[in-house]
Design an enzyme around this catalytic site. Structure first.
Site, PDB file in Angstrom:
ATOM      1  N   VAL A 471       0.838  -1.211   0.000  1.00  0.00           N
ATOM      2  CA  VAL A 471       0.000   0.000   0.000  1.00  0.00           C
ATOM      3  C   VAL A 471       0.871   1.258   0.000  1.00  0.00           C
ATOM      4  CG1 VAL A 471      -1.964  -1.117   1.103  1.00  0.00           C
ATOM      5  CG2 VAL A 471      -0.175  -0.124   2.539  1.00  0.00           C
ATOM      6  N   ALA A 503      -2.205  -5.101   3.272  1.00  0.00           N
ATOM      7  CA  ALA A 503      -1.014  -5.543   3.993  1.00  0.00           C
ATOM      8  C   ALA A 503       0.217  -4.852   3.453  1.00  0.00           C
ATOM      9  CB  ALA A 503      -0.852  -7.052   3.896  1.00  0.00           C
ATOM     10  N   THR A 553       3.691  -5.394  -4.971  1.00  0.00           N
ATOM     11  CA  THR A 553       5.063  -5.482  -4.479  1.00  0.00           C
ATOM     12  C   THR A 553       6.007  -5.926  -5.590  1.00  0.00           C
ATOM     13  OG1 THR A 553       5.102  -7.830  -3.851  1.00  0.00           O
ATOM     14  CG2 THR A 553       4.043  -6.305  -2.318  1.00  0.00           C
ATOM     15  N   GLU A 665      12.465   0.625  -9.552  1.00  0.00           N
ATOM     16  CA  GLU A 665      12.136  -0.355  -8.524  1.00  0.00           C
ATOM     17  C   GLU A 665      12.691   0.173  -7.191  1.00  0.00           C
ATOM     18  OE1 GLU A 665      10.382  -3.092  -8.932  1.00  0.00           O
ATOM     19  OE2 GLU A 665      10.237  -3.060 -11.119  1.00  0.00           O
ATOM     20  N   LYS A 680      10.984  -8.256 -18.539  1.00  0.00           N
ATOM     21  CA  LYS A 680       9.901  -7.807 -19.415  1.00  0.00           C
ATOM     22  C   LYS A 680       9.991  -8.444 -20.790  1.00  0.00           C
ATOM     23  CE  LYS A 680       9.370  -3.340 -17.075  1.00  0.00           C
ATOM     24  NZ  LYS A 680       9.568  -1.864 -17.168  1.00  0.00           N
TER      25      LYS A 680
END
Length: 815
Positions: A471, A503, A553, A665, A680
């Site tokens: 989050v 979470a 995440t 990242e 990717k």
């Protein structure tokens, strides 16, 4: 003559009884009031009697509770000056009860006959007290002992009514004895030889129905603690609503399958007399409630309601010796009937090889024993197998008179259950086609009721339950979009998104009714520890329909747990590239599980953030095209870095800027090393139909060799600062050629590479600005001019919008 019945909750205490009195006094006609025991007293009487019969002296404590409950109600309803006579009568009855309990204690037994006498005290006491409360208010009221009017056989616990005698007694009594209000105990009757008997489960409703039928009343009012019969159990299905009108046949079906507001026994006496029944709420007397009617209903509702019965045991008798042998079914159900074991569900395959049926859990062991004993000979010779017993089952049923005239109802039912991984163990549909019932695992009953209610009663709106991992940057933006667009989605797309769980790496927080933005802000303070598979286990325990796990995440452990989510029919939306770029075996496993368990697995944001790159490949491949070559700039963060790096400030500062703005990242090394681009490109190759592994893609790093040794972000930044000359040399080389630096992913003729290139002004990649991505697809159809996709390929906002779009795709599939 009006006939009203008030249930245990309605007369649980003095305050509630006053509500009942007010309802009765609002009636202009003469009224018969049938009442249950004070709420909870019948269960307490049963518990106390059992304790006494087991010679457990603590029964006296339970008795004292019963005594105090009744005395408190008297003192609250009747003024002190008028209490003496009422208290004297109540205490006399309580003393009689105490004597009976003492007898059970001394004898150490509890016969069926004694049970009936003990259990009858609940209604006998409550009806007397309520009658006295009416009299105190100067009402013309009389207390009618129902045993004088309702006559039965001596089958204690579930006595059978002699209707010929009972109807005559009721008619004679009310013809000659004229009062404004009559108060009767429900549940209690009397045998022809004067012994107290009881009428079994739903006995008070049954009493009221018996009286209504005998007097040919226009209608019967059942007053309870809910506002009628609901489309499903409102305690389980929050969207359930009151059924305003329902036929007796439909009501019978719903009551058989567990609609606890109504008992089948209450319908039987009044059905042939065409007496309507109203189900009303004592606590909301002005609500319309539900009308159970014999009149034909003119609406087109296919399914009227959904119900279920828990604590079911599914039993199967099968074997080769059953095929073509007459009398097997007769023997099976005859032996159960002798044991008074009620069969609530039956189905038999046309092959006659097996008979499947269901009984209540409490009867399962006894049923197993008597069936195996009955078929002992066949079992010994291998003609029939010992009866198979499966516990922990529930029956769910959809009910409606119009089911028989509509095609595809059962298909819709089973399809809705299947999409949510609710396994159907057995199916039955009667010849009347008024109900379709299925046996499922009891743990899935709540989900099943919600799924079916959504399918048959909320077709315009689909509810999706979200469980969000991560989050922070992207996750925070995603949640913001969910809440901001909530009203629009409900109004225009008929989609209701609810965030049930969130979470981070340390804490998790759940609310089955949904989390609002303020609650999510308290995650770190009010959440519980986030360890291992705890988040998944909580989702499984909640077992909500249309559950979707959203992974924001870049965590490998989370990515490698996807199989467990899919196996539990929990959809996945993720921007985490690790899963789809791990081994080909794992990638294929996720695809397979997604199909097998009807759980969506969407990862559009794995490549290009919010750009429709993966979806485009899927459409190309699905239409029969084949990708031959891919040229792409797939890292918005690297594109941003090389667009910003012009030598005016050190390379490391530009990297820090990209990290601060959310383009990289969490660890920028993943971007700078080419690992992110490699993942990717691997995903694009796989989506194009090529079985590539990570080792099939070659990465030519532009970083100094020392960077391969970094242990953390701080060490990376230190090395980048010390190696500024290296990056300045790369920039100078490009400037001399009039070119720009781009990290390019190439796939062609079985070769896949990722490398830093200097592209000149004629190249499509030259004009890329900011954090843009670009992909060129050369296919069998796009040979000379490639299919081009270009746009912002990094940033929390666009990544979150891509995740949001995937969630909407799932919702649209369900709608």
């Amino acid at each position: 003559m009006k006939i009203l019945k008030f249930g245990g909750t309605s007369v649980a205490n003095a305050e509630n009884i006053r509500r009942c009195i007010a309802i009765v006094e609002s009636k202009s006609d003469s009224t018969i009031v049938v009442v249950s025991a004070l709420g909870g007293i019948t269960d307490l009487l049963q518990h106390t009697a059992i304790l006494a019969s087991e010679r457990d002296s603590s029964y006296m404590s339970s008795y004292t509770t019963i005594e105090n409950r009744h005395l408190e109600v008297v003192r609250a309803l009747i003024p002190v000056a008028n209490q003496a006579g009422v208290l004297s009568n109540v205490i006399r009855q309580l003393n009689e009860l105490e004597t009976l309990l003492q007898g059970c204690f001394y004898l150490g037994e509890l016969s069926s006959k004694t049970k009936d006498v003990i259990f009858s005290f609940g209604e006998r006491l409550s009806s007397f007290i309520i009658a006295e409360a009416f009299k105190f208010r100067a009402a013309d009221c009389v207390h009618v002992p129902s045993g004088q009017l309702i006559k039965t056989n001596n089958r204690y616990g579930r006595a059978v009514v002699d209707f010929a005698m009972t109807d005559q007694l009721i008619q004679d009594y009310f013809a000659k004895d004229k009062h404004a209000i009559y108060v009767m105990p429900g549940f209690v009757a009397e045998s022809k030889d004067g012994q107290i008997t009881t009428l079994g489960r739903g006995g008070s409703d049954y009493t009221a129905a018996i009286v209504a039928a005998a007097l040919h009343a226009a209608d019967l009012e059942i007053w309870t603690d809910v506002s009628g019969i609901f489309t499903a159990n409102p305690k389980v299905v929050k969207q359930a609503r009151v059924i305003e009108q329902i036929s007796f046949q439909e009501a019978m079906e719903l009551s058989h399958f567990g609609a606890k507001v109504l008992y089948p026994s209450a319908i039987e006496p009044i059905l042939p007399k065409k007496i309507d029944m109203y189900i009303k709420n004592t606590f909301e007397p002005n609500s319309n409630g539900s009308l159970v009617t014999h009149a034909s209903l003119d609406d087109n509702r296919i399914v009227r309601g959904i119900s279920n019965v828990d604590n079911i045991a599914l039993m199967t008798l099968e074997g080769p010796g059953m095929v073509g042998v007459a009398g097997i079914s007769k023997r099976l159900f005859e032996v159960l009937a002798k044991e008074e074991i009620n069969v609530v569900f039956i189905t038999q395959a046309s092959s006659e090889h097996s008979i499947c049926f269901a009984v209540t859990k409490v009867d399962a062991h006894r049923a197993e024993a008597v069936i195996n004993d009955e078929f002992a000979f066949e079992i010994d010779y291998g003609k029939v197998r010992p009866v198979q017993v499966e516990l922990g089952m529930s029956i769910v049923a959809i009910v409606g008179n119009n089911i028989k005239s509509h095609q595809g109802v059962s298909g819709k039912m089973f399809s809705a259950l299947g999409r949510n991984n609710i396994n159907i163990c057995a199916i039955a549909q009667g010849a009347s086609e008024r109900n379709i019932s299925a046996v499922i695992l009891e743990k899935d009953a709540k989900k099943a009721l919600n799924v079916l209610h959504e399918a048959f009663f909320e077709e315009v709106t689909v509810q999706v339950n979200l469980f969000v991992m991560g989050v922070g940057n992207v996750g925070g933006k995603f949640l913001e979009q969910v809440y901001n667009q909530g009203d629009f989605l409900r109004e225009h797309l008929k989609i209701n998104l609810r965030v049930i769980g969130v979470a981070n790496s340390k804490q998790m927080l759940f609310n089955e009714e949904g989390l609002d933005t303020e609650a999510i802000k308290t995650l770190n303070e009010t959440g519980v520890p986030m360890q291992g598979y705890a988040f998944l286990e909580q989702i499984k325990e909640l077992n909500l329909r249309n559950s979707v796990f959203v992974d924001n995440t870049a965590n490998q452990g989370v990515a490698m747990s996807y199989e467990s989510y899919l196996r539990n029919s929990i959809g996945i939306v993720t921007c985490n590239k690790i899963a789809c770029s791990s081994t080909m075996e794992y990638y294929r496993s996720l695809k397979f599980l997604s199909k097998k368990y009807s759980a969506s697995f969407l990862y559009e944001t794995n490549v290009g953030a919010g750009l429709p790159i993966i979806d485009t490949i899927k459409n190309l491949v699905a239409s029969g095209d084949r990708v031959q070559e891919i040229q792409a700039v797939l890292s918005g963060s690297l594109n941003f870095i090389f667009n910003q790096y012009d030598g005016s400030k050190p390379f490391v500062e530009v990297v820090k800027q990209a990290q601060a703005e959310g383009y990289t990242e969490p660890n920028p090394y993943i971007d700078l090393s080419g690992v992110d681009v490699k993942r990717k490109l691997l995903i694009l190759a796989r989506e194009s139909g090529y079985g590539y592994e990570d080792s099939d893609i070659k990465v030519k790093s532009f970083l100094p060799e020392r960077c391969a040794e970094v242990q953390n972000v701080e060490q990376l930044f230190e090395i980048l600062a010390n190696e500024e000359a290296h990056f300045k040399a790369l920039l100078d080389m490009a400037n001399k050629k009039g070119a720009k630096l781009r990290v390019v992913a190439n796939f062609k003729k079985g070769e896949a590479t990722v490398e830093l290139q200097a592209v000149d002004g004629t190249h499509p990649f030259y004009q890329l600005e900011g954090k843009d991505n670009i992909v060129l697809f050369y296919t069998d159809r796009y040979t000379e001019q490639p299919l081009l996709i270009k746009g912002a390929g990094a940033g929390a906002e666009v990544t979150a919008s891509g995740i949001f779009a995937d969630v909407i795709r799932i919702a649209n599939k369900l709608n």
